[in-house]
Scaffold this active site. Structure first.
Site, PDB file in Angstrom:
ATOM      1  N   ASP A  64       0.867  -1.184   0.000  1.00 33.63           N
ATOM      2  CA  ASP A  64       0.000   0.000   0.000  1.00 33.63           C
ATOM      3  C   ASP A  64       0.904   1.234   0.000  1.00 33.63           C
ATOM      4  OD1 ASP A  64      -1.650   2.140   0.699  1.00 33.63           O
ATOM      5  OD2 ASP A  64      -2.861   0.937   2.076  1.00 33.63           O
ATOM      6  N   VAL A  65       0.797   2.042  -1.051  1.00 35.29           N
ATOM      7  CA  VAL A  65       1.700   3.209  -1.152  1.00 35.29           C
ATOM      8  C   VAL A  65       1.461   4.235  -0.047  1.00 35.29           C
ATOM      9  CG1 VAL A  65       2.074   3.008  -3.647  1.00 35.29           C
ATOM     10  CG2 VAL A  65       0.201   4.454  -2.790  1.00 35.29           C
ATOM     11  N   ASN A  91       2.137   5.526 -10.060  1.00 32.14           N
ATOM     12  CA  ASN A  91       0.877   5.423 -10.813  1.00 32.14           C
ATOM     13  C   ASN A  91      -0.328   5.161  -9.908  1.00 32.14           C
ATOM     14  OD1 ASN A  91      -0.810   4.559 -13.323  1.00 32.14           O
ATOM     15  ND2 ASN A  91      -0.820   2.748 -12.017  1.00 32.14           N
ATOM     16  N   SER A 143      -2.684  13.815 -14.026  1.00 30.98           N
ATOM     17  CA  SER A 143      -4.020  13.757 -14.626  1.00 30.98           C
ATOM     18  C   SER A 143      -4.346  15.108 -15.236  1.00 30.98           C
ATOM     19  CB  SER A 143      -5.055  13.437 -13.542  1.00 30.98           C
ATOM     20  OG  SER A 143      -6.363  13.494 -14.071  1.00 30.98           O
ATOM     21  N   SER A 145      -6.887  16.254 -14.497  1.00 27.52           N
ATOM     22  CA  SER A 145      -7.504  16.808 -13.284  1.00 27.52           C
ATOM     23  C   SER A 145      -6.498  17.472 -12.360  1.00 27.52           C
ATOM     24  CB  SER A 145      -8.242  15.696 -12.528  1.00 27.52           C
ATOM     25  OG  SER A 145      -9.248  15.146 -13.345  1.00 27.52           O
ATOM     26  N   TYR A 156      -9.692  14.914  -5.593  1.00 20.18           N
ATOM     27  CA  TYR A 156      -8.823  14.399  -6.665  1.00 20.18           C
ATOM     28  C   TYR A 156      -8.113  15.566  -7.362  1.00 20.18           C
ATOM     29  CZ  TYR A 156      -7.577  11.414 -10.726  1.00 20.18           C
ATOM     30  OH  TYR A 156      -6.906  10.711 -11.710  1.00 20.18           O
ATOM     31  N   LYS A 160      -4.105  15.691  -7.451  1.00 25.22           N
ATOM     32  CA  LYS A 160      -3.357  15.633  -8.717  1.00 25.22           C
ATOM     33  C   LYS A 160      -2.669  16.977  -9.004  1.00 25.22           C
ATOM     34  CE  LYS A 160      -3.839  11.339  -9.980  1.00 25.22           C
ATOM     35  NZ  LYS A 160      -2.695  10.428 -10.165  1.00 25.22           N
ATOM     36  N   THR A 191     -10.394   2.439 -18.088  1.00 22.16           N
ATOM     37  CA  THR A 191      -9.836   1.595 -17.020  1.00 22.16           C
ATOM     38  C   THR A 191     -10.902   1.383 -15.949  1.00 22.16           C
ATOM     39  OG1 THR A 191      -9.076   3.423 -15.636  1.00 22.16           O
ATOM     40  CG2 THR A 191      -7.546   2.665 -17.346  1.00 22.16           C
TER      41      THR A 191
END
Ligand SMILES: NC(=O)c1ccc[n+]([C@@H]2O[C@H](COP(=O)([O-])OP(=O)(O)OC[C@H]3O[C@@H](n4cnc5c(N)ncnc54)[C@H](OP(=O)(O)O)[C@@H]3O)[C@@H](O)[C@H]2O)c1
Length: 258
Positions: A64-65, A91, A143, A145, A156, A160, A191
């Site tokens: 888990d990052v 990523n 992104s 975003s 988000y 980002k 995705t």
């Protein structure tokens, strides 16, 4: 890309269990790299492993990052086991919870920040000593975003946006150490992350109306730009931000008027 572009190189792809990360891992592996994919779900990693190019070296590690100790230990272990680390692809990310600042609670906000921002920080910090040793590079998956706002994606967008400017900061700080840091900024790639949007006909129609190429992107189309940035062909590219968005970012936001 030649089959030996990454021969002898060691690459980590976080969030490599699906989507853009999986396609990126396969492309590095096809280019001869030893690739380690990290994600939280063993079954997803197994699926990516089963689709690996014949004869390639793809290794899965559950992690888990957002867990500082765990991701630091994993990055160090990969470098030790394989003798080097040449590329880190940051990523892994989540866009949920969706919503405005009024909608999101502190737990949801922290979930996005801890994965999308803390995760990039923890993995990059762990990778840097190993990357310095070989003149390696980091590719951050940002992104569209992170380059402008969306409606109802406040956490988000904030996360980002942080990845965009962290890329700039790291490119400045580590360029003189021989470590290049770049970012790709996808938009509307098919995705798991976008599956919900892409089942909504109204959203699909509105989105396609804004994308000059009038289609969504495929994970492999982001992967090819990520591998380019990590390759010798990009040896003087540092602090670059490449949109992979079918031309969405070329618009000033106005509707069709002619
Ligand atoms: N698809 C698009 O249109 C689009 C657009 C712009 C940017 N992006 C960016 O592209 C990147 C890849 O997304 P994607 O579209 O390929 O979506 P995806 O298929 O959902 O991939 C995200 C991956 O990250 C992993 N992950 C999530 N949280 C994690 C954590 N805490 N630690 C480790 N791994 C974690 C997930 O696996 P587990 O849940 O099993 O851990 C999953 O495999 C993300 O950075 C995303 O923000 C995508």
């Amino acid at each position: 890309m030649a089959e030996d572009t990454f021969t002898g190189k060691v690459v980590i792809v976080t969030g490599g269990g699906s989507g853009i990360g999986a396609a990126t891992a396969h492309r590095f592996a096809a280019g001869g790299a030893t690739v380690v994919i990290i994600g939280r779900t063993q079954a997803k990693l197994d699926k990516v492993m089963s689709g690996a190019p014949t004869g390639s070296t793809l290794i899965a590690r559950v992690g888990d990052v957002s867990d500082e100790e765990e991701i630091t230990g994993l990055v160090d272990a990969v470098a030790q086991e394989h003798g080097r680390l040449d590329t880190l692809v940051n990523n892994a990310a989540t866009c949920e919870p969706l919503g405005t600042v009024s909608d999101i609670d502190a737990t949801g906000w922290r979930r996005v920040m801890s994965t999308d921002v803390d995760g990039v920080f923890f993995a990059s910090r762990a990778a840097l000593p190993h990357l310095r040793a070989v003149g390696g590079s980091i590719v951050n998956v940002g992104s569209a975003s992170g380059l402008g706002g969306d409606w109802g994606l406040a956490a988000y967008n904030a996360a980002k946006g942080a990845v965009t400017n962290l890329t700039n900061a790291m490119a400045l700080d580590h360029g003189a150490e021989g470590v290049r840091v770049n970012a790709v900024h996808p938009s509307m790639i098919s995705t798991d992350m976008t599956a919900g949007f892409l089942q909504n006909d109204a959203i699909v129609a509105a989105a396609l109306n804004r994308v000059p190429m009038q289609r969504f992107g495929e994970p492999a189309e982001a992967a090819s730009v990520i591998t380019f940035l990590a390759s010798p062909a990009a040896s003087y590219v540092n602090g670059a931000h490449i949109r992979v968005d079918g031309g969405l970012g070329a618009s000033n936001g106005n509707p069709h008027i002619a």
